[in-house]
Design an enzyme around this catalytic site. Structure first.
Site, mmCIF file in Angstrom:
data_model
loop_
_atom_site.group_PDB
_atom_site.id
_atom_site.type_symbol
_atom_site.label_atom_id
_atom_site.label_comp_id
_atom_site.label_asym_id
_atom_site.label_seq_id
_atom_site.Cartn_x
_atom_site.Cartn_y
_atom_site.Cartn_z
ATOM 1 N N GLY A 1 49.507 10.994 38.163
ATOM 2 C CA GLY A 1 50.780 10.265 38.154
ATOM 3 C C GLY A 1 51.930 11.208 38.400
ATOM 4 C CB CYS B 1 54.367 14.734 21.769
ATOM 5 S SG CYS B 1 54.975 13.524 20.606
ATOM 6 C CE LYS C 1 50.426 16.626 17.075
ATOM 7 N NZ LYS C 1 50.322 15.226 17.347
ATOM 8 C CG PHE D 1 45.530 13.383 16.158
ATOM 9 C CD1 PHE D 1 45.721 14.575 16.838
ATOM 10 C CD2 PHE D 1 44.957 13.426 14.903
ATOM 11 C CE1 PHE D 1 45.333 15.794 16.282
ATOM 12 C CE2 PHE D 1 44.561 14.627 14.336
ATOM 13 C CZ PHE D 1 44.745 15.820 15.022
ATOM 14 C CB VAL E 1 55.690 10.993 12.806
ATOM 15 C CG1 VAL E 1 54.592 11.381 11.832
ATOM 16 C CG2 VAL E 1 55.369 11.495 14.194
HETATM 17 C C1 UGA Z 1 50.855 12.288 22.495
HETATM 18 C C2 UGA Z 1 49.380 12.322 22.088
HETATM 19 O O1 UGA Z 1 48.613 11.479 22.958
HETATM 20 C C3 UGA Z 1 49.182 11.858 20.642
HETATM 21 O O2 UGA Z 1 47.811 12.009 20.274
HETATM 22 C C4 UGA Z 1 50.055 12.720 19.726
HETATM 23 O O3 UGA Z 1 49.977 12.286 18.385
HETATM 24 C C5 UGA Z 1 51.508 12.636 20.184
HETATM 25 O O4 UGA Z 1 51.606 13.065 21.560
HETATM 26 C C6 UGA Z 1 52.312 13.546 19.290
HETATM 27 O O5 UGA Z 1 52.075 14.750 19.318
HETATM 28 O O6 UGA Z 1 53.101 13.048 18.493
HETATM 29 P P1 UGA Z 1 52.575 10.371 23.284
HETATM 30 O O7 UGA Z 1 53.517 11.482 23.575
HETATM 31 O O8 UGA Z 1 53.046 9.184 22.544
HETATM 32 O O9 UGA Z 1 51.291 10.922 22.459
HETATM 33 O O10 UGA Z 1 52.068 9.823 24.687
HETATM 34 P P2 UGA Z 1 50.728 9.876 25.527
HETATM 35 O O11 UGA Z 1 50.122 8.536 25.569
HETATM 36 O O12 UGA Z 1 49.871 10.980 25.091
HETATM 37 O O13 UGA Z 1 51.307 10.204 26.970
HETATM 38 C C7 UGA Z 1 51.999 11.433 27.217
HETATM 39 C C8 UGA Z 1 52.393 11.518 28.671
HETATM 40 O O14 UGA Z 1 51.250 11.740 29.495
HETATM 41 C C9 UGA Z 1 53.056 10.253 29.228
HETATM 42 O O15 UGA Z 1 54.138 10.630 30.037
HETATM 43 C C10 UGA Z 1 51.976 9.588 30.044
HETATM 44 O O16 UGA Z 1 52.464 8.790 31.073
HETATM 45 C C11 UGA Z 1 51.230 10.812 30.572
HETATM 46 N N1 UGA Z 1 49.821 10.547 30.919
HETATM 47 C C12 UGA Z 1 48.944 10.170 29.974
HETATM 48 C C13 UGA Z 1 49.401 10.745 32.228
HETATM 49 O O17 UGA Z 1 50.199 11.112 33.112
HETATM 50 N N2 UGA Z 1 48.088 10.538 32.527
HETATM 51 C C14 UGA Z 1 47.183 10.142 31.604
HETATM 52 O O18 UGA Z 1 45.989 9.981 31.960
HETATM 53 C C15 UGA Z 1 47.622 9.957 30.290
#
Ligand code: UGA
Length: 485
Positions: free
Chosen positions: A269, A276, A220, A149, A11
């Protein structure tokens, strides 16, 4: 504006580089001497698209690195707190780093400044920071919550193209400072020469929402919890699809076309991972509990998520019968594509479980191998390409949704694998395409796709026999790759 950012993790570092790009003078502070030295020497410690370019562009001009919170605070008008908030044993966020930084900030205050909380924290944290600073200095200041975010892997893009900017300010003066800081984005001026192309559907210019600080902190946690809930919901639906023989991709499409529901963050998945969602859900549930509210829904979301990995192992077992001694190629170790981060990665948990079952595992990841090696050691073998990982394998497992894995060359895989069997935890392929390439294909929430017996295996002249029966009867077992031990 003069900006100090305390903490140079995901961040902090991304915010520092991006605020410099918006024209601010930024000092990024960290107490990890090795990390600081690396940053000063021009290294980028994390795998994040556009970050190396941004750091190279601003390092030494608008972007400096320092070990001193006090010096950085003295030199700045706004101070971001972006330090870690790891989970304590109880699931609550450990705020000791935030408290320590608040103490240090108080020592550096030499006039009115706005202290901005950017770490993900429970409600009332701004109030605690305010209290700590007030007890340690007579200087005027405001504390604001400005949650981020950003997603790992697309963090720079998310910074410049946010859906919204949330400013939790309890004083008009502080809100005004934040409005000025974000003006290049909210006025649209930045987009005239933006280094990152506008993503499809991006809201430009983004809205800036001003709330009180408690509400911003809740926004958040509630946002992350809602997204995690969407993922667990579709995973639960996928499990039901598996049980009744339906196709979750079709079901998802049918549900997601409802604009009130939407299709994003609705991909089934292996469950969510990363630094996070898992941590934030526990923290949010603990906040609710402490405030006297039992947020039981979150418990179910977490339970479904944990179960998803276990069910995938079960799927592997159902495809391979026994696991001991099976040779498995694994594609993906990061918790999602586009990052080298393996924290709470479903892929890592599954690999460890397979090693525990005495499988011979060979792994490949485009970016996370070094991090994984530190954790898996020599319990697995490491490959330099997906095809090397697949060589000699009884099955190929897809565990991370890297773009690279959705364009595999099936002919090349067929040439190196022991059996033509793919078990995909990310639904990267259309089952009929994989089956048409001669592979048996297991995925999440969709029926197993079996390869058709190949025409070349059918003897040419015996036209009187019904075709379907002929194909089945004449196909050589090795041509359809029965997945046996
Ligand atoms: C997440 C949030 O999306 C951000 O908005 C937030 O700022 C961040 O946490 C945080 O709190 O710092 P991030 O952890 O980088 O971001 O990753 P994501 O893209 O959200 O994915 C999280 C997990 O969910 C991954 O393991 C991903 O593979 C999984 N996922 C995501 C799914 O299994 N299905 C989906 O449709 C989307």
């Amino acid at each position: 504006m003069k900006v100090a950012i305390i903490g140079s993790g995901y961040v902090g570092l991304v915010a520092a580089a991006c605020f410099a790009e918006l024209g601010n003078d930024v000092i990024c502070v960290d107490n990890d001497a090795a990390k600081l030295a690396a940053l000063q020497a021009g290294c980028t410690p994390i795998h994040e698209q556009y970050l190396p370019e941004l750091l190279a562009r601003h390092r030494g001009t608008r972007l400096a690195f320092s070990a001193s919170v006090t010096d950085a605070v003295r030199a700045s008008a706004v101070v971001f707190i972006a330090v870690g908030t790891p989970p304590a044993e109880s699931g609550e966020a450990d705020l000791s780093y935030v408290e320590a930084v608040a103490h240090d900030i108080a020592q550096g205050l030499n006039g009115y400044k706005v202290i901005i909380e950017k770490s993900t924290v429970p409600v009332y944290t701004c109030e605690w920071i305010r209290r700590v600073i007030t007890m340690n200095t007579p200087q005027a200041f405001d504390v604001v919550s400005n949650p981020e975010f950003l997603r790992e892997g697309t963090a720079v893009r998310d910074f410049f193209y946010p859906d919204r900017i949330v400013v939790g300010a309890d004083s008009p003066r502080a809100a005004e400072v934040l409005r000025r800081l974000y003006a290049p984005l909210t006025s649209g001026a930045y987009y005239q020469a933006a280094m990152v192309a506008r993503p499809e559907g991006a809201r430009v210019p983004p809205p800036l929402v001003v709330t009180d600080s408690n509400s911003a902190e809740l926004i958040k946690h509630a946002s992350n919890a809602f997204l995690a809930m969407k993922i667990s919901f579709i995973n639960a639906v996928a499990n039901l699809c598996d049980a009744v023989g339906a196709d979750v991709q079709q079901v998802r499409e049918g549900i997601g076309l409802d604009l009130r529901i939407g299709r994003s963050f609705f991909n089934p998945g292996l469950g969510y991972g990363g630094s996070c969602f898992p941590k934030d859900l526990l923290a949010f549930r603990a906040v609710a509990r402490e405030s006297g509210y039992d947020f039981g829904l979150l418990t179910e979301v977490i339970k479904i998520n944990q179960e998803q990995r276990r069910l995938f192992i079960k799927k592997i077992r159902s495809a391979l019968w026994t696991l001991r001694g099976k040779r498995l190629g694994v594609l993906g170790l990061a918790f999602k594509g586009g990052t080298d981060d393996i924290r709470e990665s479903p892929a890592m948990e599954i690999v460890k479980a397979l090693v525990g079952e005495s499988c011979d595992v060979c792994v490949y990841d485009p970016a996370a191998t070094a991090n994984a090696r530190a954790c898996l050691g020599d319990s697995v073998r490491y490959a330099n390409t997906p095809y090397e990982a697949a060589t000699g394998a009884h099955a190929l497992l897809i565990l991370t949704d890297w773009d690279e894995f959705s364009g595999l060359d099936f002919a090349q895989l067929a040439a190196v694998m022991k059996h033509r069997l793919i078990i995909d935890g990310r639904n990267l392929y259309d089952p009929s395409t994989v089956a048409a390439s001669g592979f048996m294909y297991y995925s999440i929430g969709r029926p197993v796709a079996q390869p058709e017996p190949r025409l070349s295996t059918v003897p040419a002249a015996r036209p009187s026999t019904p075709q379907g029966a002929e194909h089945t009867a004449q196909a050589r077992p090795e041509e359809v790759s029965a997945p046996q031990g």
